[in-house]
Design a protein around this motif. Sequence first.
Motif, PDB file in Angstrom:
ATOM      1  N   GLU A  49       0.831  -1.200   0.000  1.00  0.00           N
ATOM      2  CA  GLU A  49       0.000   0.000   0.000  1.00  0.00           C
ATOM      3  C   GLU A  49       0.868   1.255   0.000  1.00  0.00           C
ATOM      4  OE1 GLU A  49      -3.049   2.807   0.166  1.00  0.00           O
ATOM      5  OE2 GLU A  49      -2.923   0.754  -0.585  1.00  0.00           O
ATOM      6  N   ILE A  50       1.945   1.250   0.780  1.00  0.00           N
ATOM      7  CA  ILE A  50       2.844   2.402   0.779  1.00  0.00           C
ATOM      8  C   ILE A  50       3.456   2.603  -0.603  1.00  0.00           C
ATOM      9  CG2 ILE A  50       4.978   3.348   1.730  1.00  0.00           C
ATOM     10  CD1 ILE A  50       4.323   1.773   4.310  1.00  0.00           C
ATOM     11  N   ALA A  51       3.880   1.504  -1.224  1.00  0.00           N
ATOM     12  CA  ALA A  51       4.466   1.586  -2.568  1.00  0.00           C
ATOM     13  C   ALA A  51       3.443   2.111  -3.577  1.00  0.00           C
ATOM     14  CB  ALA A  51       4.979   0.223  -2.996  1.00  0.00           C
ATOM     15  N   ARG A  52       2.190   1.705  -3.421  1.00  0.00           N
ATOM     16  CA  ARG A  52       1.144   2.206  -4.325  1.00  0.00           C
ATOM     17  C   ARG A  52       0.991   3.711  -4.165  1.00  0.00           C
ATOM     18  NH1 ARG A  52      -3.409   4.295  -4.385  1.00  0.00           N
ATOM     19  NH2 ARG A  52      -3.598   4.274  -2.104  1.00  0.00           N
ATOM     20  N   ARG A  53       0.983   4.192  -2.939  1.00  0.00           N
ATOM     21  CA  ARG A  53       0.847   5.625  -2.684  1.00  0.00           C
ATOM     22  C   ARG A  53       2.031   6.403  -3.246  1.00  0.00           C
ATOM     23  NH1 ARG A  53       0.076   6.244   3.534  1.00  0.00           N
ATOM     24  NH2 ARG A  53       0.256   8.449   2.951  1.00  0.00           N
ATOM     25  N   ILE A  54       3.230   5.871  -3.058  1.00  0.00           N
ATOM     26  CA  ILE A  54       4.420   6.543  -3.591  1.00  0.00           C
ATOM     27  C   ILE A  54       4.373   6.562  -5.112  1.00  0.00           C
ATOM     28  CG2 ILE A  54       6.934   6.447  -3.813  1.00  0.00           C
ATOM     29  CD1 ILE A  54       7.006   5.278  -0.975  1.00  0.00           C
ATOM     30  N   GLY A  55       3.980   5.439  -5.716  1.00  0.00           N
ATOM     31  CA  GLY A  55       3.882   5.376  -7.170  1.00  0.00           C
ATOM     32  C   GLY A  55       2.910   6.398  -7.726  1.00  0.00           C
ATOM     33  N   ALA A  56       1.771   6.580  -7.044  1.00  0.00           N
ATOM     34  CA  ALA A  56       0.787   7.572  -7.484  1.00  0.00           C
ATOM     35  C   ALA A  56       1.342   8.988  -7.347  1.00  0.00           C
ATOM     36  CB  ALA A  56      -0.496   7.420  -6.672  1.00  0.00           C
ATOM     37  N   PHE A  57       2.094   9.240  -6.274  1.00  0.00           N
ATOM     38  CA  PHE A  57       2.706  10.556  -6.065  1.00  0.00           C
ATOM     39  C   PHE A  57       3.715  10.852  -7.164  1.00  0.00           C
ATOM     40  CE2 PHE A  57       6.160  13.152  -4.323  1.00  0.00           C
ATOM     41  CZ  PHE A  57       5.464  14.260  -3.852  1.00  0.00           C
ATOM     42  N   VAL A  58       4.566   9.883  -7.474  1.00  0.00           N
ATOM     43  CA  VAL A  58       5.590  10.072  -8.505  1.00  0.00           C
ATOM     44  C   VAL A  58       4.938  10.328  -9.865  1.00  0.00           C
ATOM     45  CG1 VAL A  58       7.441   8.918  -9.775  1.00  0.00           C
ATOM     46  CG2 VAL A  58       7.342   8.736  -7.282  1.00  0.00           C
ATOM     47  N   ALA A  59       3.886   9.574 -10.167  1.00  0.00           N
ATOM     48  CA  ALA A  59       3.211   9.727 -11.459  1.00  0.00           C
ATOM     49  C   ALA A  59       2.595  11.110 -11.629  1.00  0.00           C
ATOM     50  CB  ALA A  59       2.140   8.648 -11.601  1.00  0.00           C
ATOM     51  N   ALA A  60       2.221  11.739 -10.523  1.00  0.00           N
ATOM     52  CA  ALA A  60       1.583  13.053 -10.586  1.00  0.00           C
ATOM     53  C   ALA A  60       2.585  14.205 -10.610  1.00  0.00           C
ATOM     54  CB  ALA A  60       0.643  13.226  -9.395  1.00  0.00           C
ATOM     55  N   GLU A  61       3.844  13.938 -10.329  1.00  0.00           N
ATOM     56  CA  GLU A  61       4.868  14.974 -10.291  1.00  0.00           C
ATOM     57  C   GLU A  61       5.365  15.306 -11.704  1.00  0.00           C
ATOM     58  OE1 GLU A  61       6.935  16.352  -7.087  1.00  0.00           O
ATOM     59  OE2 GLU A  61       4.742  16.404  -7.087  1.00  0.00           O
ATOM     60  N   THR A  62       5.647  16.585 -11.947  1.00  0.00           N
ATOM     61  CA  THR A  62       6.184  16.986 -13.247  1.00  0.00           C
ATOM     62  C   THR A  62       7.632  16.541 -13.408  1.00  0.00           C
ATOM     63  OG1 THR A  62       4.746  18.923 -13.232  1.00  0.00           O
ATOM     64  CG2 THR A  62       6.592  18.942 -14.785  1.00  0.00           C
ATOM     65  N   GLU A  63       8.437  16.737 -12.358  1.00  0.00           N
ATOM     66  CA  GLU A  63       9.847  16.325 -12.386  1.00  0.00           C
ATOM     67  C   GLU A  63      10.170  15.601 -11.077  1.00  0.00           C
ATOM     68  OE1 GLU A  63      12.305  19.686 -13.110  1.00  0.00           O
ATOM     69  OE2 GLU A  63      11.645  19.938 -15.184  1.00  0.00           O
ATOM     70  N   PRO A  64       9.710  14.371 -10.924  1.00  0.00           N
ATOM     71  CA  PRO A  64       9.962  13.644  -9.674  1.00  0.00           C
ATOM     72  C   PRO A  64      11.439  13.346  -9.476  1.00  0.00           C
ATOM     73  CG  PRO A  64       9.058  12.169 -11.328  1.00  0.00           C
ATOM     74  CD  PRO A  64       8.980  13.557 -11.906  1.00  0.00           C
ATOM     75  N   GLU A  65      11.875  13.384  -8.213  1.00  0.00           N
ATOM     76  CA  GLU A  65      13.272  13.055  -7.909  1.00  0.00           C
ATOM     77  C   GLU A  65      13.523  11.559  -8.004  1.00  0.00           C
ATOM     78  OE1 GLU A  65      15.535  15.008  -4.782  1.00  0.00           O
ATOM     79  OE2 GLU A  65      13.710  16.093  -4.265  1.00  0.00           O
ATOM     80  N   ILE A  66      12.506  10.768  -7.726  1.00  0.00           N
ATOM     81  CA  ILE A  66      12.696   9.325  -7.677  1.00  0.00           C
ATOM     82  C   ILE A  66      11.994   8.648  -8.848  1.00  0.00           C
ATOM     83  CG2 ILE A  66      12.814   9.492  -5.159  1.00  0.00           C
ATOM     84  CD1 ILE A  66      10.106   8.047  -5.062  1.00  0.00           C
ATOM     85  N   ALA A  67      12.479   7.441  -9.169  1.00  0.00           N
ATOM     86  CA  ALA A  67      11.888   6.674 -10.261  1.00  0.00           C
ATOM     87  C   ALA A  67      10.767   5.770  -9.773  1.00  0.00           C
ATOM     88  CB  ALA A  67      12.961   5.839 -10.951  1.00  0.00           C
ATOM     89  N   GLU A  68      10.969   5.158  -8.576  1.00  0.00           N
ATOM     90  CA  GLU A  68       9.985   4.199  -8.087  1.00  0.00           C
ATOM     91  C   GLU A  68      10.280   3.828  -6.645  1.00  0.00           C
ATOM     92  OE1 GLU A  68      10.452   0.628 -10.356  1.00  0.00           O
ATOM     93  OE2 GLU A  68      12.563   0.403  -9.842  1.00  0.00           O
ATOM     94  N   PRO A  69       9.269   3.311  -5.925  1.00  0.00           N
ATOM     95  CA  PRO A  69       9.519   2.744  -4.600  1.00  0.00           C
ATOM     96  C   PRO A  69      10.139   1.361  -4.740  1.00  0.00           C
ATOM     97  CG  PRO A  69       7.215   2.495  -5.166  1.00  0.00           C
ATOM     98  CD  PRO A  69       7.839   3.277  -6.288  1.00  0.00           C
ATOM     99  N   VAL A  70      10.864   0.947  -3.711  1.00  0.00           N
ATOM    100  CA  VAL A  70      11.501  -0.378  -3.694  1.00  0.00           C
ATOM    101  C   VAL A  70      11.200  -1.028  -2.346  1.00  0.00           C
ATOM    102  CG1 VAL A  70      13.672  -1.660  -3.817  1.00  0.00           C
ATOM    103  CG2 VAL A  70      13.349   0.386  -5.235  1.00  0.00           C
ATOM    104  N   ILE A  71      10.537  -2.176  -2.376  1.00  0.00           N
ATOM    105  CA  ILE A  71      10.204  -2.911  -1.151  1.00  0.00           C
ATOM    106  C   ILE A  71      11.301  -3.917  -0.843  1.00  0.00           C
ATOM    107  CG2 ILE A  71       8.549  -4.473  -0.049  1.00  0.00           C
ATOM    108  CD1 ILE A  71       6.377  -3.253  -1.835  1.00  0.00           C
ATOM    109  N   ILE A  72      11.718  -3.968   0.419  1.00  0.00           N
ATOM    110  CA  ILE A  72      12.738  -4.919   0.877  1.00  0.00           C
ATOM    111  C   ILE A  72      12.098  -5.742   1.986  1.00  0.00           C
ATOM    112  CG2 ILE A  72      15.033  -5.181   1.903  1.00  0.00           C
ATOM    113  CD1 ILE A  72      15.610  -2.315   0.746  1.00  0.00           C
ATOM    114  N   ARG A  73      11.903  -7.051   1.757  1.00  0.00           N
ATOM    115  CA  ARG A  73      11.093  -7.868   2.666  1.00  0.00           C
ATOM    116  C   ARG A  73      11.911  -8.694   3.658  1.00  0.00           C
ATOM    117  NH1 ARG A  73       5.938  -7.252   1.170  1.00  0.00           N
ATOM    118  NH2 ARG A  73       5.487  -6.728  -1.019  1.00  0.00           N
TER     119      ARG A  73
END
Length: 239
Positions: A189-213
């Motif tokens: 769920e956190i990764a989904r939220r981060i992904g949605a935030f990045v997709a909405a940014e014009t120039e996001p600093e990050i490419a994607e969230p990374v989960i480490i289990r």
Amino acid sequence: MSFDLPRNVILPVDAVDVRLDPSLHPFERDNQAAIAENWRREMEAKPALYDGTVVLLSALAYRDSRLVGRCHAVKYSTFMLWRKNRELSGAEHAYAHAVLVAGDNALVAIRMGSHTVNAGRVYFAAGSFEPIDFRDGLVDVDFNMIREVGEETGIDLAVAQRGQRYYALSTASGTVIFRRYQVAESADEIARRIGAFVAAETEPEIAEPVIIRHAADLPDGLMGHMKPLIEWHFAGEQA
């Protein structure tokens, strides 16, 4: 005091007493021409870079579970030249990591965007200390953590459960000050939220969230200082 702290070992930290000195850092003062020339080359390679303000240490020590140090505001262009001249520079770098722990105990890190200096590298959302992170000359580590995570991921850690203390890991490349921040949502769920935030940014600093289990779940591009932090977390070390 200079730089006097154990290297390559995780240290418990009860307080961070790092203060901002208003004078020029000697490295910036003595290398103006080299800084300008290196910045020209850096901008040719990555035109999106911005010559903002960060801080560099001129002293750091570990005393009685406390980090005590002195730093100076420098231009980012100064920092970029310093990265290539660490050993003889008389300067070191410190930065903070909010270790983002999901409700299922997985860790959520980020992969940096292709236009950034650390393109493709994986670590916890973070940025160098800036003058805005200081209160009456004293660094506010948690303010920096919350600010950087919010800017890069859209996740507000102000309401997250904080670990009881800081820890630090000092290596040849710098000193990371870190602390657990626990949120209730699952890593997915956190990764989904981060992904949605990045997709909405014009120039996001990050490419994607990374989960480490788990401790052996080490993604490609992982920064060198991250492996000890991941192992520390999954070993169940005290918060």
